[in-house]
Scaffold this motif. Sequence first.
Motif, PDB file in Angstrom:
ATOM      1  N   THR A 108      60.882  73.631  58.049  1.00  0.00           N
ATOM      2  CA  THR A 108      60.209  72.591  58.822  1.00  0.00           C
ATOM      3  C   THR A 108      60.148  71.322  57.992  1.00  0.00           C
ATOM      4  O   THR A 108      59.613  71.323  56.878  1.00  0.00           O
ATOM      5  CB  THR A 108      58.785  73.007  59.203  1.00  0.00           C
ATOM      6  OG1 THR A 108      58.826  74.177  60.011  1.00  0.00           O
ATOM      7  CG2 THR A 108      58.084  71.894  59.978  1.00  0.00           C
ATOM      8  N   ILE A 138      64.296  72.920  66.901  1.00  0.00           N
ATOM      9  CA  ILE A 138      63.276  72.504  67.860  1.00  0.00           C
ATOM     10  C   ILE A 138      62.614  71.234  67.330  1.00  0.00           C
ATOM     11  O   ILE A 138      62.122  71.212  66.200  1.00  0.00           O
ATOM     12  CB  ILE A 138      62.213  73.589  68.086  1.00  0.00           C
ATOM     13  CG1 ILE A 138      62.868  74.866  68.640  1.00  0.00           C
ATOM     14  CG2 ILE A 138      61.139  73.101  69.053  1.00  0.00           C
ATOM     15  CD1 ILE A 138      61.903  76.024  68.842  1.00  0.00           C
ATOM     16  N   CYS A 170      59.564  68.994  67.550  1.00  0.00           N
ATOM     17  CA  CYS A 170      58.164  69.038  67.979  1.00  0.00           C
ATOM     18  C   CYS A 170      57.605  67.623  67.884  1.00  0.00           C
ATOM     19  O   CYS A 170      57.320  67.137  66.783  1.00  0.00           O
ATOM     20  CB  CYS A 170      57.363  69.993  67.092  1.00  0.00           C
ATOM     21  SG  CYS A 170      57.997  71.680  67.040  1.00  0.00           S
ATOM     22  N   LEU A 206      53.517  78.387  66.015  1.00  0.00           N
ATOM     23  CA  LEU A 206      54.818  77.828  65.628  1.00  0.00           C
ATOM     24  C   LEU A 206      55.328  78.464  64.342  1.00  0.00           C
ATOM     25  O   LEU A 206      56.531  78.750  64.213  1.00  0.00           O
ATOM     26  CB  LEU A 206      54.706  76.309  65.472  1.00  0.00           C
ATOM     27  CG  LEU A 206      54.560  75.510  66.772  1.00  0.00           C
ATOM     28  CD1 LEU A 206      54.203  74.065  66.473  1.00  0.00           C
ATOM     29  CD2 LEU A 206      55.842  75.588  67.608  1.00  0.00           C
ATOM     30  N   GLN A 255      58.770  80.705  64.054  1.00  0.00           N
ATOM     31  CA  GLN A 255      59.813  80.352  63.083  1.00  0.00           C
ATOM     32  C   GLN A 255      60.159  81.542  62.191  1.00  0.00           C
ATOM     33  O   GLN A 255      61.331  81.796  61.902  1.00  0.00           O
ATOM     34  CB  GLN A 255      59.356  79.176  62.231  1.00  0.00           C
ATOM     35  CG  GLN A 255      60.452  78.637  61.307  1.00  0.00           C
ATOM     36  CD  GLN A 255      60.007  77.395  60.574  1.00  0.00           C
ATOM     37  OE1 GLN A 255      59.020  77.422  59.849  1.00  0.00           O
ATOM     38  NE2 GLN A 255      60.718  76.293  60.776  1.00  0.00           N
ATOM     39  N   TYR A 305      62.632  73.310  62.395  1.00  0.00           N
ATOM     40  CA  TYR A 305      61.760  72.389  63.120  1.00  0.00           C
ATOM     41  C   TYR A 305      61.841  70.987  62.518  1.00  0.00           C
ATOM     42  O   TYR A 305      61.818  70.834  61.290  1.00  0.00           O
ATOM     43  CB  TYR A 305      60.290  72.810  63.024  1.00  0.00           C
ATOM     44  CG  TYR A 305      59.878  74.089  63.697  1.00  0.00           C
ATOM     45  CD1 TYR A 305      60.612  74.657  64.728  1.00  0.00           C
ATOM     46  CD2 TYR A 305      58.699  74.733  63.302  1.00  0.00           C
ATOM     47  CE1 TYR A 305      60.213  75.830  65.341  1.00  0.00           C
ATOM     48  CE2 TYR A 305      58.279  75.907  63.909  1.00  0.00           C
ATOM     49  CZ  TYR A 305      59.036  76.455  64.930  1.00  0.00           C
ATOM     50  OH  TYR A 305      58.626  77.614  65.531  1.00  0.00           O
ATOM     51  N   PHE A 322      59.157  68.246  62.829  1.00  0.00           N
ATOM     52  CA  PHE A 322      57.790  68.133  63.330  1.00  0.00           C
ATOM     53  C   PHE A 322      57.332  66.680  63.166  1.00  0.00           C
ATOM     54  O   PHE A 322      57.136  66.188  62.056  1.00  0.00           O
ATOM     55  CB  PHE A 322      56.856  69.074  62.558  1.00  0.00           C
ATOM     56  CG  PHE A 322      55.501  69.231  63.185  1.00  0.00           C
ATOM     57  CD1 PHE A 322      55.239  70.288  64.044  1.00  0.00           C
ATOM     58  CD2 PHE A 322      54.484  68.313  62.932  1.00  0.00           C
ATOM     59  CE1 PHE A 322      53.990  70.438  64.633  1.00  0.00           C
ATOM     60  CE2 PHE A 322      53.235  68.454  63.513  1.00  0.00           C
ATOM     61  CZ  PHE A 322      52.988  69.516  64.371  1.00  0.00           C
TER      62      PHE A 322
END
Length: 280
Positions: free
Chosen positions: A45, A175, A177, A196, A200, A207, A209
């Motif tokens: 992330t 993804i 976010c 989340l 993951q 991600y 984010f």
Amino acid sequence: MAEPASATPPPAVVDVRDVRIAYGRRRKRVDIVKGVSFSIAPGETVGLVGESGSGKTTIGRGLLGLAPVVGGTITFRGQDITSLPRSRRRRLARDIQVVFQDPYSSLNPSMTIEDILAEPLHVAGMSEGRARVRELLRQVGLPDDTGARHPHEFSGGQRQRIAIARALALRPSLIICDEPTSALDLTTQAKVLDLLRDIQRDTGAAYLFISHDLGVVREISDRIAVLHDGEIVELGDSEQVSLRPAHPYTQRLQLATPVPNPDVQARRRRKRRELLEAGA
């Protein structure tokens, strides 16, 4: 005795190199993103944090092909997607999904939850149907009978879980976010962040984010990129960037994060005011 060879790190899911995004032409062109570079590895992330107008959402739109990239490259799973035609972008959309800030406006109020979750499967020509819908509902912690109901019957946190389930439907590699917790209260925010993280861990998805809140970004991110006026001014490990920021702008964001102690909060306000007055 020969030393064992070090493991080669997996290739990045997405690699953004010197990307510039602008609107308008020639003299009327407005540069929004100005030479941004970062990458996201599988299962990682990266938090993208900055104030309103810094270009955070525009970068997300650039990854989706919805904003005009006028320079640099975006490589997704080894493929340069910077200037892909729309027909090929549609196929790529299976692998890049989005969770938006306001789950209610992103869910069709006239459709049942089952239809909402099944729609991307039908569009992609997949025949998993109700079994996949039930799997998605369980994955985000909602009961099977959720599918028969409509979005207005749920709380904000539950609607965001439904939006996350929809983003997971096609098993994406990335993804985005986009402020997914900013419309939620603190308790619900924490539960969505936990969800989340669990997803993951189970799926290995990467991600991006996006948020204006450095405290929230720190809770979920492995690395943080701080965006100011379309440029990344600091990029590094989450703890280091959020607790020991080097750039004055990041220091301002850190001081804007609320703390429960009123005396400490007052000192942070004064320090932030001093940085603003100094033009940081």
